[in-house]
Design a protein around this motif. Structure first.
Motif, PDB file in Angstrom:
ATOM      1  N   THR A 114       0.826  -1.200   0.000  1.00  0.00           N
ATOM      2  CA  THR A 114       0.000   0.000   0.000  1.00  0.00           C
ATOM      3  C   THR A 114       0.862   1.254   0.000  1.00  0.00           C
ATOM      4  O   THR A 114       1.698   1.436   0.891  1.00  0.00           O
ATOM      5  CB  THR A 114      -0.903   0.022   1.251  1.00  0.00           C
ATOM      6  N   ALA A 115       0.637   2.133  -0.967  1.00  0.00           N
ATOM      7  CA  ALA A 115       1.316   3.420  -0.996  1.00  0.00           C
ATOM      8  C   ALA A 115       0.648   4.354   0.008  1.00  0.00           C
ATOM      9  O   ALA A 115      -0.575   4.454   0.064  1.00  0.00           O
ATOM     10  CB  ALA A 115       1.258   4.024  -2.395  1.00  0.00           C
ATOM     11  N   ALA A 116       1.466   5.032   0.816  1.00  0.00           N
ATOM     12  CA  ALA A 116       0.970   6.018   1.779  1.00  0.00           C
ATOM     13  C   ALA A 116       1.662   7.341   1.490  1.00  0.00           C
ATOM     14  O   ALA A 116       2.841   7.373   1.108  1.00  0.00           O
ATOM     15  CB  ALA A 116       1.253   5.565   3.214  1.00  0.00           C
ATOM     16  N   THR A 117       0.935   8.431   1.671  1.00  0.00           N
ATOM     17  CA  THR A 117       1.480   9.751   1.364  1.00  0.00           C
ATOM     18  C   THR A 117       2.649  10.089   2.286  1.00  0.00           C
ATOM     19  O   THR A 117       2.552   9.926   3.503  1.00  0.00           O
ATOM     20  CB  THR A 117       0.389  10.823   1.508  1.00  0.00           C
ATOM     21  N   SER A 118       3.730  10.549   1.688  1.00  0.00           N
ATOM     22  CA  SER A 118       4.873  11.018   2.469  1.00  0.00           C
ATOM     23  C   SER A 118       4.620  12.460   2.905  1.00  0.00           C
ATOM     24  O   SER A 118       3.729  13.140   2.388  1.00  0.00           O
ATOM     25  CB  SER A 118       6.153  10.935   1.639  1.00  0.00           C
ATOM     26  N   THR A 119       5.436  12.940   3.834  1.00  0.00           N
ATOM     27  CA  THR A 119       5.267  14.279   4.385  1.00  0.00           C
ATOM     28  C   THR A 119       6.124  15.314   3.670  1.00  0.00           C
ATOM     29  O   THR A 119       5.660  16.405   3.357  1.00  0.00           O
ATOM     30  CB  THR A 119       5.641  14.287   5.886  1.00  0.00           C
ATOM     31  N   ALA A 120       7.395  14.971   3.397  1.00  0.00           N
ATOM     32  CA  ALA A 120       8.347  15.952   2.893  1.00  0.00           C
ATOM     33  C   ALA A 120       8.798  15.703   1.461  1.00  0.00           C
ATOM     34  O   ALA A 120       9.470  16.547   0.877  1.00  0.00           O
ATOM     35  CB  ALA A 120       9.572  15.997   3.812  1.00  0.00           C
ATOM     36  N   VAL A 121       8.452  14.541   0.886  1.00  0.00           N
ATOM     37  CA  VAL A 121       8.879  14.203  -0.475  1.00  0.00           C
ATOM     38  C   VAL A 121       7.695  13.661  -1.263  1.00  0.00           C
ATOM     39  O   VAL A 121       6.683  13.247  -0.688  1.00  0.00           O
ATOM     40  CB  VAL A 121      10.035  13.176  -0.466  1.00  0.00           C
ATOM     41  N   LYS A 122       7.826  13.650  -2.599  1.00  0.00           N
ATOM     42  CA  LYS A 122       6.736  13.176  -3.449  1.00  0.00           C
ATOM     43  C   LYS A 122       6.588  11.655  -3.494  1.00  0.00           C
ATOM     44  O   LYS A 122       5.472  11.151  -3.523  1.00  0.00           O
ATOM     45  CB  LYS A 122       6.900  13.729  -4.867  1.00  0.00           C
ATOM     46  N   PRO A 123       7.693  10.887  -3.510  1.00  0.00           N
ATOM     47  CA  PRO A 123       7.504   9.431  -3.550  1.00  0.00           C
ATOM     48  C   PRO A 123       6.734   8.953  -2.316  1.00  0.00           C
ATOM     49  O   PRO A 123       6.949   9.460  -1.207  1.00  0.00           O
ATOM     50  CB  PRO A 123       8.927   8.875  -3.558  1.00  0.00           C
ATOM     51  N   PRO A 124       5.851   7.987  -2.494  1.00  0.00           N
ATOM     52  CA  PRO A 124       5.104   7.482  -1.344  1.00  0.00           C
ATOM     53  C   PRO A 124       5.977   6.582  -0.482  1.00  0.00           C
ATOM     54  O   PRO A 124       6.972   6.030  -0.939  1.00  0.00           O
ATOM     55  CB  PRO A 124       3.983   6.674  -1.990  1.00  0.00           C
ATOM     56  N   ARG A 125       5.598   6.467   0.768  1.00  0.00           N
ATOM     57  CA  ARG A 125       6.186   5.452   1.618  1.00  0.00           C
ATOM     58  C   ARG A 125       5.285   4.225   1.526  1.00  0.00           C
ATOM     59  O   ARG A 125       4.224   4.265   0.889  1.00  0.00           O
ATOM     60  CB  ARG A 125       6.317   5.957   3.055  1.00  0.00           C
ATOM     61  N   ILE A 126       5.708   3.127   2.136  1.00  0.00           N
ATOM     62  CA  ILE A 126       4.936   1.884   2.094  1.00  0.00           C
ATOM     63  C   ILE A 126       4.288   1.687   3.458  1.00  0.00           C
ATOM     64  O   ILE A 126       4.985   1.592   4.476  1.00  0.00           O
ATOM     65  CB  ILE A 126       5.833   0.692   1.712  1.00  0.00           C
ATOM     66  N   ALA A 127       2.974   1.638   3.474  1.00  0.00           N
ATOM     67  CA  ALA A 127       2.231   1.593   4.739  1.00  0.00           C
ATOM     68  C   ALA A 127       2.602   0.382   5.577  1.00  0.00           C
ATOM     69  O   ALA A 127       2.624   0.461   6.815  1.00  0.00           O
ATOM     70  CB  ALA A 127       0.727   1.612   4.462  1.00  0.00           C
ATOM     71  N   GLU A 128       2.883  -0.741   4.953  1.00  0.00           N
ATOM     72  CA  GLU A 128       3.176  -1.970   5.683  1.00  0.00           C
ATOM     73  C   GLU A 128       4.600  -2.025   6.238  1.00  0.00           C
ATOM     74  O   GLU A 128       4.918  -2.908   7.040  1.00  0.00           O
ATOM     75  CB  GLU A 128       2.950  -3.188   4.772  1.00  0.00           C
ATOM     76  N   SER A 129       5.454  -1.120   5.822  1.00  0.00           N
ATOM     77  CA  SER A 129       6.846  -1.141   6.282  1.00  0.00           C
ATOM     78  C   SER A 129       6.923  -0.762   7.756  1.00  0.00           C
ATOM     79  O   SER A 129       6.214   0.134   8.210  1.00  0.00           O
ATOM     80  CB  SER A 129       7.676  -0.147   5.457  1.00  0.00           C
ATOM     81  N   PRO A 130       7.815  -1.413   8.523  1.00  0.00           N
ATOM     82  CA  PRO A 130       7.954  -1.046   9.935  1.00  0.00           C
ATOM     83  C   PRO A 130       8.522   0.355  10.118  1.00  0.00           C
ATOM     84  O   PRO A 130       8.264   1.003  11.131  1.00  0.00           O
ATOM     85  CB  PRO A 130       8.906  -2.105  10.493  1.00  0.00           C
ATOM     86  N   ALA A 131       9.288   0.843   9.156  1.00  0.00           N
ATOM     87  CA  ALA A 131       9.833   2.193   9.215  1.00  0.00           C
ATOM     88  C   ALA A 131      10.145   2.665   7.804  1.00  0.00           C
ATOM     89  O   ALA A 131      10.607   1.891   6.965  1.00  0.00           O
ATOM     90  CB  ALA A 131      11.098   2.233  10.073  1.00  0.00           C
ATOM     91  N   SER A 132       9.872   3.937   7.570  1.00  0.00           N
ATOM     92  CA  SER A 132      10.144   4.546   6.267  1.00  0.00           C
ATOM     93  C   SER A 132      10.924   5.827   6.472  1.00  0.00           C
ATOM     94  O   SER A 132      10.580   6.641   7.335  1.00  0.00           O
ATOM     95  CB  SER A 132       8.833   4.846   5.529  1.00  0.00           C
ATOM     96  N   LEU A 133      11.967   6.008   5.668  1.00  0.00           N
ATOM     97  CA  LEU A 133      12.846   7.162   5.778  1.00  0.00           C
ATOM     98  C   LEU A 133      12.688   8.016   4.526  1.00  0.00           C
ATOM     99  O   LEU A 133      13.064   7.591   3.431  1.00  0.00           O
ATOM    100  CB  LEU A 133      14.304   6.716   5.902  1.00  0.00           C
ATOM    101  N   GLU A 134      12.103   9.182   4.684  1.00  0.00           N
ATOM    102  CA  GLU A 134      11.949  10.099   3.561  1.00  0.00           C
ATOM    103  C   GLU A 134      13.284  10.816   3.344  1.00  0.00           C
ATOM    104  O   GLU A 134      13.842  11.400   4.268  1.00  0.00           O
ATOM    105  CB  GLU A 134      10.857  11.123   3.839  1.00  0.00           C
ATOM    106  N   CYS A 135      13.789  10.775   2.113  1.00  0.00           N
ATOM    107  CA  CYS A 135      15.140  11.262   1.842  1.00  0.00           C
ATOM    108  C   CYS A 135      15.181  12.224   0.662  1.00  0.00           C
ATOM    109  O   CYS A 135      14.421  12.087  -0.299  1.00  0.00           O
ATOM    110  CB  CYS A 135      16.072  10.098   1.520  1.00  0.00           C
ATOM    111  N   ARG A 136      16.119  13.159   0.757  1.00  0.00           N
ATOM    112  CA  ARG A 136      16.466  14.031  -0.360  1.00  0.00           C
ATOM    113  C   ARG A 136      17.887  13.679  -0.782  1.00  0.00           C
ATOM    114  O   ARG A 136      18.771  13.559   0.069  1.00  0.00           O
ATOM    115  CB  ARG A 136      16.391  15.497   0.044  1.00  0.00           C
ATOM    116  N   SER A 137      18.095  13.529  -2.067  1.00  0.00           N
ATOM    117  CA  SER A 137      19.427  13.179  -2.561  1.00  0.00           C
ATOM    118  C   SER A 137      20.423  14.284  -2.218  1.00  0.00           C
ATOM    119  O   SER A 137      20.188  15.459  -2.482  1.00  0.00           O
ATOM    120  CB  SER A 137      19.381  12.969  -4.074  1.00  0.00           C
TER     121      SER A 137
END
Length: 200
Positions: A114-137
């Motif tokens: 399941t794609a879940a909306t990220s807060t600071a970046v456009k790519p979605p995070r994965i809702a089922e993941s235990p942790a997601s790290l939003e990153c900027r290159s």
């Protein structure tokens, strides 16, 4: 046994290193292209590299010589990605994301994630993941056929119950990531841990 990676064993470096340097965490990386199409791909040449600023590194190989994988291409174009960590509960679905799908086809849909909306970046995070790290290159370093992408971690989403909010320590038994072992198909569970305190 001594292996010369500058000579006779140069072509065997992947098998040798990927078998010895284990277990490695897995970055199930989500990106989007310029049209907003989602790509999800797992990489085990990945780790956290520092904390001030917080940075991670992933090293996606080429699809074929000189042709970057979708993840690397998308990050170069958009400067954004999300590292979704992998635990036992989503290990099989992570593996499905490694399938070679036609360009533009969404691996999350293919894997039932399941794609879940990220807060600071456009790519979605994965809702089922235990942790997601939003990153900027931050930077992309090319060394031979290697492409090391260093990303600054902007936001972290963590499943409730993993952290002790007073100490920021992971609660024992609450987080069971899988690790990548030797090629081609081996992984490790991380249930069997032991504590070893540093000497004073």
């Amino acid at each position: 046994m001594e292996l010369d990676l500058t000579g006779p064993h140069r072509d065997d470096a992947y098998m040798i290193l990927a078998g010895l340097v284990t277990p490695r965490p897995i970055a199930l990386t989500t990106t989007v292209d310029l049209e907003g199409r989602v790509n999800a791909a797992p990489f085990s040449f990945f780790n956290v590299l520092g904390d001030s600023p917080p940075i991670v590194g992933i090293c996606p190989g080429d699809r074929e010589p000189g042709v970057p994988k979708d993840t690397a291409r998308n990050i170069r174009l958009t400067q954004e990605f999300v590292v979704n960590l992998v635990d036992e509960a989503i290990a099989e679905k992570m593996n499905l994301c490694a399938a070679s799908l036609p360009e533009g086809e969404n691996e999350l849909l293919h894997a039932g994630l399941t794609a879940a909306t990220s807060t600071a970046v456009k790519p979605p995070r994965i809702a089922e993941s235990p942790a997601s790290l939003e990153c900027r290159s931050h930077s992309i370093i090319e060394i031979g056929d290697n492409r090391l992408i260093i990303g600054e971690v902007l936001r972290i989403h963590v499943r409730d119950g993993i952290f002790d909010p007073e100490t920021w320590l992971v609660k024992p038994g609450s987080y069971q990531p899988v690790g990548r072992m030797q090629s081609p198909h081996w992984y490790a569970r991380t249930r069997d841990m032991f504590e070893m305190r540093r000497p004073k």
